[in-house]
Design an enzyme around this catalytic site. Structure first.
Site, mmCIF file in Angstrom:
data_model
loop_
_atom_site.group_PDB
_atom_site.id
_atom_site.type_symbol
_atom_site.label_atom_id
_atom_site.label_comp_id
_atom_site.label_asym_id
_atom_site.label_seq_id
_atom_site.Cartn_x
_atom_site.Cartn_y
_atom_site.Cartn_z
ATOM 1 N N PHE A 315 0.853 -1.193 0.000
ATOM 2 C CA PHE A 315 0.000 0.000 0.000
ATOM 3 C C PHE A 315 0.889 1.243 0.000
ATOM 4 O O PHE A 315 1.773 1.387 0.848
ATOM 5 C CB PHE A 315 -0.895 -0.045 1.237
ATOM 6 C CG PHE A 315 -1.891 1.085 1.368
ATOM 7 C CD1 PHE A 315 -2.228 1.898 0.299
ATOM 8 C CD2 PHE A 315 -2.504 1.335 2.586
ATOM 9 C CE1 PHE A 315 -3.146 2.927 0.431
ATOM 10 C CE2 PHE A 315 -3.429 2.358 2.739
ATOM 11 C CZ PHE A 315 -3.745 3.156 1.658
ATOM 12 N N CYS A 316 0.659 2.152 -0.978
ATOM 13 C CA CYS A 316 1.366 3.428 -1.053
ATOM 14 C C CYS A 316 2.880 3.190 -1.114
ATOM 15 O O CYS A 316 3.344 2.390 -1.915
ATOM 16 C CB CYS A 316 0.962 4.320 0.119
ATOM 17 S SG CYS A 316 1.511 6.035 -0.019
ATOM 18 N N VAL A 317 3.671 3.867 -0.277
ATOM 19 C CA VAL A 317 5.120 3.671 -0.326
ATOM 20 C C VAL A 317 5.483 2.250 0.088
ATOM 21 O O VAL A 317 6.534 1.732 -0.300
ATOM 22 C CB VAL A 317 5.846 4.713 0.557
ATOM 23 C CG1 VAL A 317 5.538 4.506 2.021
ATOM 24 C CG2 VAL A 317 7.354 4.669 0.336
ATOM 25 N N GLY A 319 4.049 -0.243 -1.141
ATOM 26 C CA GLY A 319 4.073 -0.920 -2.429
ATOM 27 C C GLY A 319 5.356 -0.661 -3.189
ATOM 28 O O GLY A 319 5.875 -1.553 -3.871
#
Length: 581
Positions: A315-317, A319
């Site tokens: 998720f987000c950073v 990822g």
């Protein structure tokens, strides 16, 4: 630009026009001075900001004068007890002037509409400025919005009729409470967005049952207890962002993505990042986060489940970190996972949203000099940056409510999480800013070396599910789409409604909003959207059906968490997530 609103203009309109023109000139003079003061790491001054002298800006000025004349006329023609017709309306979603006090009083009605006209002028001028550098222009637009939002009449006692009414009704008690709230927030070092006493991690947040089965100096690994008799043979490992705490994915049972995956018959593991301290965690690097985060977690997950290729989600950073770790594993000749899910994640940073416009060479060089060798970026500083990306909703709303009206903010789990900030190690942060936001190196095969390996995202070739959010201001959905052009495997792209958090955390239990899917894999995101179909409800339901085939056969759920090698250390959610910045 013309210096007159036109012949025959009423003196009041002329005065307002000249005031607005003067405000615009002084504002952009200030922007020019700030822009000129920006220097790159070599000490060379930034290029001179071009003057906004174009036909487009002349048309903006003319429309501005006409609207002010219309506003003045409507106010003069206003009858007692009747509201004047609105010349200008707030943007959609702007709730600052919805109270009836703003329209009931001719003075405050004029004040708010004059402000909205001036705000419209400055916004249009910022958009029309002839600046070729996209990042520099975005920065000017960002600064313009901050200026406009800060000077709203709703933010000041003398120009806010709601403040006056509340003070009269409470005989000044609201002012006393507001001062007390301000002093309390000054002591905390941040604006209160919610009732902090209403929540506690592990009591009414992060409630999905499980145990910490592994920990190192950077993260704890949680394994969640099964909620079904049968589970998919291949487990799911979740890597949340390290710039926030993981429980955004496990707030309450009804909106927990973690619990949803467990209820759907997956054995779920999750990385809980540690909140680094200046004295003990300020030395961690990007490589440390890869090695001690996803790669270490994958080793434990494989050992506990005896499955060689788990499924993974970032998720987000988180990822970006996860995908980088998988690229390292592929460079080592490993075949690490069965599938990859990325939620609102950037791999190509060519358009990095509103955060991208705030990152420049001078700023990164300054961070590198200050904390690049060691130290931390304090969590509150990072939280302030994110809050000012939506200043009206996350800053000024609470200035007005807490300090002018003397209210206590309501209990809201999402805003409690939003205020629970984390520190970031300087070496990690500065490497990330330079190589991702500033130079966009991750998308170039072999450009970056991580853990001694040259990484190439094309070798990350497992099936991937890519989720973006249509109104995301942190990870623009078209930028998230570009990951399809970098990853080497088959990709499924899904676009959710709403923003960065609400678009991702859209619980299937409520099944609200919508999402878009499309066949094919065009390189252009606009072409993809033209052929996309909108579906009502939560994207979680679409994702879980995509994930099921990658889970393998159904097996009996394990009766214990961990293994003889990885015994449970403590109950979920663990100690690390409870550490405050």
């Amino acid at each position: 630009m013309s210096d007159s609103a036109g012949k025959g203009t009423p003196p009041g309109v002329q005065a307002m026009f000249e005031a607005g023109q003067s405000m615009a000139k002084s504002f952009f003079d200030a922007l020019a001075r700030q822009h000129a003061a920006m220097q790159d790491s070599s000490g060379v001054a930034a290029p001179k900001l071009p003057l906004p002298e174009t036909e487009a800006l002349g048309a903006i000025q003319k429309a501005y004068a006409e609207k002010h004349a219309q506003l003045w006329s409507s106010m003069l023609a206003r009858k007692d007890g009747e509201p004047a017709p609105a010349v200008v309306q707030p943007p959609p979603g702007d709730r600052r002037f919805t109270a009836p006090e703003w329209s009931e009083s001719p003075v405050f009605d004029y004040l708010r509409q004059a402000y909205l006209l001036n705000a419209e002028l400055l916004t249009q001028v910022a958009e029309a400025m002839p600046i070729a550098d996209g990042r520099a222009k975005s920065r000017i637009q960002f600064l313009t919005r901050q200026y406009i939002d800060a000077l709203s009449p709703s933010n000041f006692a003398a120009t806010n009729p709601e403040f006056i009414k509340t003070a009269l009704e409470t005989k000044g008690e609201s002012i006393t409470r507001g001062v007390q709230n301000l002093l309390g927030d000054l002591e905390k070092g941040r604006i209160s967005m919610t009732d902090d006493s209403a929540f506690e991690i592990g009591r009414n947040l992060a409630l999905t049952p499980g145990s910490v089965i592994f920990e190192n100096e950077l993260m704890q690994l949680i394994q969640y207890a099964p909620l079904t008799e049968k589970v998919a043979q291949a487990p799911l490992l979740i890597v949340p962002p390290c710039i926030n705490k993981f429980y955004i994915m496990d707030l309450q049972p009804e909106n927990s993505l973690v619990r949803f995956a467990v209820e759907q018959g997956f054995t779920v593991f999750l990385v809980s990042w540690r909140n680094p301290r200046p004295e003990s965690g300020g030395h961690f690097t990007w490589d440390d986060y890869l090695e001690k985060g996803p790669l270490a977690a994958l080793d434990v997950v494989r050992a506990v489940t005896r499955v060689k290729k788990p499924n993974v989600l970032g998720f987000c950073v988180g990822g970006t970190i996860l995908t980088s770790a998988l690229a390292v594993a592929r460079a080592r000749g490993e075949d690490p996972v069965a599938s990859l899910t990325l939620m609102t994640t950037l791999l190509d940073f060519s358009d990095a949203g509103e955060l991208g416009c705030l990152v420049d060479e001078a700023g990164v060089a300054a961070r590198e000099a200050a904390i690049g060798k060691g130290g931390v970026l304090k969590g509150q500083e990072l939280a302030n940056v994110f809050s000012f990306l939506r200043a009206n909703d996350l800053v000024w709303q609470y200035v007005v409510g807490n300090y002018l009206k003397g209210n206590k903010p309501a209990a809201f789990d999402l805003l409690y999480w939003n205020s629970d900030s984390t520190n970031l190690p300087g070496p990690f942060l500065t490497w990330y800013l330079r190589n991702m936001y500033l130079e966009n190196n991750l998308r170039v095969p072999g450009k970056l070396r991580m853990l001694g390996q040259k990484v190439d995202l094309a070798k990350v070739d497992m099936p991937a599910y890519l989720l973006a959010a249509r109104e995301d201001h942190i990870v623009p959905w078209k930028s998230a789409y570009l990951a399809r052009n970098l990853l080497g495997g088959d990709t499924t792209f899904v676009l959710g409604a709403s923003g960065h958090i609400a678009g991702a955390i859209n619980p299937a239990s409520k099944n609200k909003r919508s999402y878009w899917t499309a066949e094919g894999r065009p390189t252009d995101p606009d072409e993809w959207f033209e052929g996309a179909t909108e579906h009502k409800g939560s994207w979680w339901l679409n994702w879980i059906e995509w994930l099921r085939p990658h889970g393998g056969k159904q097996v009996a759920a394990r009766g214990r968490l961990g293994s003889t090698r990885y015994e449970p250390i403590e109950p979920a959610p663990g100690r690390y997530v409870k550490e405050r910045a």
